[in-house]
Design a protein around this motif. Sequence first.
Motif, PDB file in Angstrom:
ATOM      1  N   ILE A   1      68.137  59.999  59.877  1.00 54.55           N
ATOM      2  CA  ILE A   1      67.273  61.072  59.154  1.00 54.55           C
ATOM      3  C   ILE A   1      66.191  60.733  60.279  1.00 54.55           C
ATOM      4  O   ILE A   1      65.947  59.703  61.225  1.00 54.55           O
ATOM      5  N   GLU A   2      65.669  61.426  60.613  1.00 52.10           N
ATOM      6  CA  GLU A   2      63.986  61.912  60.930  1.00 52.10           C
ATOM      7  C   GLU A   2      63.067  60.801  60.737  1.00 52.10           C
ATOM      8  O   GLU A   2      63.130  60.600  59.930  1.00 52.10           O
ATOM      9  N   THR A   3      62.847  60.031  61.999  1.00 56.22           N
ATOM     10  CA  THR A   3      61.399  59.561  61.554  1.00 56.22           C
ATOM     11  C   THR A   3      60.159  59.716  62.476  1.00 56.22           C
ATOM     12  O   THR A   3      60.441  59.820  63.573  1.00 56.22           O
ATOM     13  N   ALA A   4      58.978  59.619  62.235  1.00 61.49           N
ATOM     14  CA  ALA A   4      57.629  59.634  62.660  1.00 61.49           C
ATOM     15  C   ALA A   4      56.878  58.639  62.601  1.00 61.49           C
ATOM     16  O   ALA A   4      57.220  57.199  61.821  1.00 61.49           O
ATOM     17  N   VAL A   5      56.030  58.589  63.325  1.00 67.85           N
ATOM     18  CA  VAL A   5      54.959  57.394  63.392  1.00 67.85           C
ATOM     19  C   VAL A   5      54.481  56.886  61.916  1.00 67.85           C
ATOM     20  O   VAL A   5      53.905  56.292  61.194  1.00 67.85           O
ATOM     21  N   ASP A   6      54.096  58.023  61.042  1.00 72.96           N
ATOM     22  CA  ASP A   6      54.002  58.135  59.850  1.00 72.96           C
ATOM     23  C   ASP A   6      54.467  56.532  58.722  1.00 72.96           C
ATOM     24  O   ASP A   6      54.219  56.692  57.630  1.00 72.96           O
ATOM     25  N   ASP A   7      55.624  57.108  59.296  1.00 72.78           N
ATOM     26  CA  ASP A   7      56.385  55.890  58.750  1.00 72.78           C
ATOM     27  C   ASP A   7      56.295  55.179  58.336  1.00 72.78           C
ATOM     28  O   ASP A   7      57.171  53.828  57.048  1.00 72.78           O
TER      29      ASP A   7
ATOM     30  N   GLU B   1      51.755  50.779  68.372  1.00 73.39           N
ATOM     31  CA  GLU B   1      50.276  50.214  68.755  1.00 73.39           C
ATOM     32  C   GLU B   1      50.544  49.810  70.131  1.00 73.39           C
ATOM     33  O   GLU B   1      49.414  50.588  70.507  1.00 73.39           O
ATOM     34  N   GLN B   2      51.211  48.965  71.172  1.00 76.51           N
ATOM     35  CA  GLN B   2      50.865  48.008  72.125  1.00 76.51           C
ATOM     36  C   GLN B   2      52.064  49.294  73.167  1.00 76.51           C
ATOM     37  O   GLN B   2      51.327  48.976  74.332  1.00 76.51           O
ATOM     38  N   LEU B   3      52.894  49.694  72.823  1.00 72.79           N
ATOM     39  CA  LEU B   3      53.286  50.512  73.754  1.00 72.79           C
ATOM     40  C   LEU B   3      53.298  52.025  73.689  1.00 72.79           C
ATOM     41  O   LEU B   3      53.937  52.828  74.565  1.00 72.79           O
ATOM     42  N   GLY B   4      53.007  52.239  72.183  1.00 66.79           N
ATOM     43  CA  GLY B   4      52.685  53.687  72.663  1.00 66.79           C
ATOM     44  C   GLY B   4      54.039  54.655  72.250  1.00 66.79           C
ATOM     45  O   GLY B   4      54.530  55.516  72.664  1.00 66.79           O
ATOM     46  N   VAL B   5      55.364  53.921  71.949  1.00 65.17           N
ATOM     47  CA  VAL B   5      56.751  54.521  71.822  1.00 65.17           C
ATOM     48  C   VAL B   5      57.161  55.638  70.810  1.00 65.17           C
ATOM     49  O   VAL B   5      55.555  55.568  69.619  1.00 65.17           O
ATOM     50  N   VAL B   6      57.960  56.132  71.086  1.00 66.02           N
ATOM     51  CA  VAL B   6      58.339  58.270  70.007  1.00 66.02           C
ATOM     52  C   VAL B   6      58.825  57.468  68.822  1.00 66.02           C
ATOM     53  O   VAL B   6      60.621  57.355  69.659  1.00 66.02           O
ATOM     54  N   PRO B   7      58.588  57.293  67.390  1.00 70.04           N
ATOM     55  CA  PRO B   7      60.197  57.017  66.913  1.00 70.04           C
ATOM     56  C   PRO B   7      60.994  58.197  66.812  1.00 70.04           C
ATOM     57  O   PRO B   7      61.102  59.675  66.517  1.00 70.04           O
ATOM     58  N   LEU B   8      62.292  57.910  66.698  1.00 70.07           N
ATOM     59  CA  LEU B   8      63.500  59.437  66.779  1.00 70.07           C
ATOM     60  C   LEU B   8      64.185  59.112  65.070  1.00 70.07           C
ATOM     61  O   LEU B   8      63.876  60.187  64.751  1.00 70.07           O
ATOM     62  N   ALA B   9      64.288  58.466  64.685  1.00 75.44           N
ATOM     63  CA  ALA B   9      65.714  58.921  63.875  1.00 75.44           C
ATOM     64  C   ALA B   9      66.169  57.248  63.412  1.00 75.44           C
ATOM     65  O   ALA B   9      65.788  56.288  64.524  1.00 75.44           O
ATOM     66  N   ARG B  10      65.991  57.234  62.011  1.00 75.38           N
ATOM     67  CA  ARG B  10      66.351  55.994  61.632  1.00 75.38           C
ATOM     68  C   ARG B  10      67.830  55.909  60.335  1.00 75.38           C
ATOM     69  O   ARG B  10      68.324  57.379  59.919  1.00 75.38           O
ATOM     70  N   PRO B  11      68.700  55.147  60.097  1.00 71.48           N
ATOM     71  CA  PRO B  11      69.836  55.001  59.189  1.00 71.48           C
ATOM     72  C   PRO B  11      69.645  55.266  58.065  1.00 71.48           C
ATOM     73  O   PRO B  11      68.633  54.189  57.459  1.00 71.48           O
TER      74      PRO B  11
ATOM     75  N   ASP C   1      72.767  51.863  49.893  1.00 70.70           N
ATOM     76  CA  ASP C   1      72.751  52.233  49.146  1.00 70.70           C
ATOM     77  C   ASP C   1      71.761  53.586  48.981  1.00 70.70           C
ATOM     78  O   ASP C   1      71.026  53.625  47.971  1.00 70.70           O
ATOM     79  N   GLY C   2      71.883  54.222  49.428  1.00 74.35           N
ATOM     80  CA  GLY C   2      70.988  55.610  50.091  1.00 74.35           C
ATOM     81  C   GLY C   2      69.879  55.516  50.008  1.00 74.35           C
ATOM     82  O   GLY C   2      68.989  56.071  50.617  1.00 74.35           O
ATOM     83  N   GLU C   3      69.514  54.600  50.660  1.00 76.00           N
ATOM     84  CA  GLU C   3      68.048  54.121  51.166  1.00 76.00           C
ATOM     85  C   GLU C   3      67.657  54.020  53.263  1.00 76.00           C
ATOM     86  O   GLU C   3      68.342  53.652  52.996  1.00 76.00           O
ATOM     87  N   SER C   4      66.701  54.527  53.143  1.00 73.26           N
ATOM     88  CA  SER C   4      66.505  54.735  54.566  1.00 73.26           C
ATOM     89  C   SER C   4      65.469  53.229  54.646  1.00 73.26           C
ATOM     90  O   SER C   4      64.501  53.938  55.909  1.00 73.26           O
ATOM     91  N   THR C   5      65.056  53.029  53.821  1.00 73.16           N
ATOM     92  CA  THR C   5      64.015  52.017  53.834  1.00 73.16           C
ATOM     93  C   THR C   5      64.819  50.114  53.554  1.00 73.16           C
ATOM     94  O   THR C   5      65.836  50.651  52.821  1.00 73.16           O
ATOM     95  N   TYR C   6      63.846  49.126  53.127  1.00 73.14           N
ATOM     96  CA  TYR C   6      64.365  47.578  52.440  1.00 73.14           C
ATOM     97  C   TYR C   6      62.862  47.570  52.028  1.00 73.14           C
ATOM     98  O   TYR C   6      61.763  48.055  52.444  1.00 73.14           O
ATOM     99  N   HIS C   7      63.812  45.960  51.048  1.00 75.34           N
ATOM    100  CA  HIS C   7      62.633  46.011  50.842  1.00 75.34           C
ATOM    101  C   HIS C   7      62.443  44.298  51.431  1.00 75.34           C
ATOM    102  O   HIS C   7      63.427  43.555  51.487  1.00 75.34           O
ATOM    103  N   GLY C   8      61.528  44.062  51.993  1.00 80.76           N
ATOM    104  CA  GLY C   8      61.019  42.014  51.922  1.00 80.76           C
ATOM    105  C   GLY C   8      61.955  41.303  50.428  1.00 80.76           C
ATOM    106  O   GLY C   8      61.045  41.556  49.892  1.00 80.76           O
ATOM    107  N   LEU C   9      62.358  39.937  50.709  1.00 83.29           N
ATOM    108  CA  LEU C   9      62.701  39.093  49.899  1.00 83.29           C
ATOM    109  C   LEU C   9      62.126  37.949  49.673  1.00 83.29           C
ATOM    110  O   LEU C   9      61.903  37.055  50.776  1.00 83.29           O
ATOM    111  N   ILE C  10      61.725  37.043  48.866  1.00 84.38           N
ATOM    112  CA  ILE C  10      61.640  36.186  48.717  1.00 84.38           C
ATOM    113  C   ILE C  10      62.568  35.153  47.972  1.00 84.38           C
ATOM    114  O   ILE C  10      62.179  36.251  47.006  1.00 84.38           O
ATOM    115  N   TYR C  11      62.972  34.034  48.215  1.00 87.54           N
ATOM    116  CA  TYR C  11      64.367  33.465  47.506  1.00 87.54           C
ATOM    117  C   TYR C  11      64.323  32.156  47.355  1.00 87.54           C
ATOM    118  O   TYR C  11      64.093  31.141  48.490  1.00 87.54           O
ATOM    119  N   THR C  12      65.079  31.735  47.060  1.00 85.56           N
ATOM    120  CA  THR C  12      65.535  30.681  46.362  1.00 85.56           C
ATOM    121  C   THR C  12      66.769  29.875  45.976  1.00 85.56           C
ATOM    122  O   THR C  12      67.508  30.480  44.775  1.00 85.56           O
TER     123      THR C  12
END
Length: 299
Positions: free
Chosen positions: A270-276, A99-109, A113-124
């Motif tokens: 894997i390839e990454t784009a702004v839409d991700d 949003e602020q710098l206009g950077v271009v996403p290239l790739a992400r690992p 666990d086979g996921e290229s995403t992650y979750h946020g956790l709240i724990y105690t």
Amino acid sequence: MRVSTGKKMILATLLFLAFQSPVGAQSEVRELTIGLLPEMNVFRQMARFRPLGEYLTQETGLAIHFTILSRYGNLVESFERDAMDGAFFGSFTGALAIEQLGVVPLARPVNLDGESTYHGLIYTRKDSGIRDVADMRGKRFAFVEKATTAGYVYPLAYLQERGVDDIGSYFAEYFFAGSHDATIYAVLEGKADLGASKNSVFDWVSSRDPRIAEEIEVLAFSGKVPSNGLCVRADLDTEVKDRLKQALLNLHETSEGREVLEKFHALRFIETAVDDYQPVFHWAERAGIDLKHYQYVNQ
């Protein structure tokens, strides 16, 4: 045997050229500065990324230099001030930089666990007696940083949607531990009653410390957001962008590359784009954060 003055001068010139030539050749190698967020202890972070940097240097012919930011905040200023060519942004910092710098996403690992995403956790802690938001009142909450999705934006949105508009008055104390693993240990060691982190770091730390699974329980988790990916400045040479991107995408195709991935705790890139990053834009909106004008600065 005496050497004439003329021969001495020729010899000196040859020696000078011999030492200068490699330096001249090296100076033609383009150096790229890539920023890293301090999501883990700095030594663990560099141990994870160093083999990747060496491999990318070898494969692309570019001299890759990693620099770890001291804090998540001031990201936009640091990126511009330090003339970085790119960074492995987290999901929120990536959305912020888009949003602020206009950077271009290239790739992400892709994580182990086979996921290229992650979750946020709240724990105690399991022995805390905390089971829902009502139980959280008057407790101590450890966040990571104000510039993280899992470590701040998600829990902030989660709490606001359940009637907590002012975390300062709802909690007895809240603080920022500075990294995801530090936040986990703040809860484990009783310095905080509640914490929020990304599940990929939580799982990685848990695999090395059985106390975490034994003593901590997860109360809530977010939807998926993209794992930390490499984004580069928009005006970076197109050929350089392509070389970096292809080197990452092809990493899993060689035995040497697979060794690097093992140390990086990933299966491939894997390839990454702004839409991700759309889920992050969504969470920021729900948390009341305007990414275009968000100017978080570390105190």
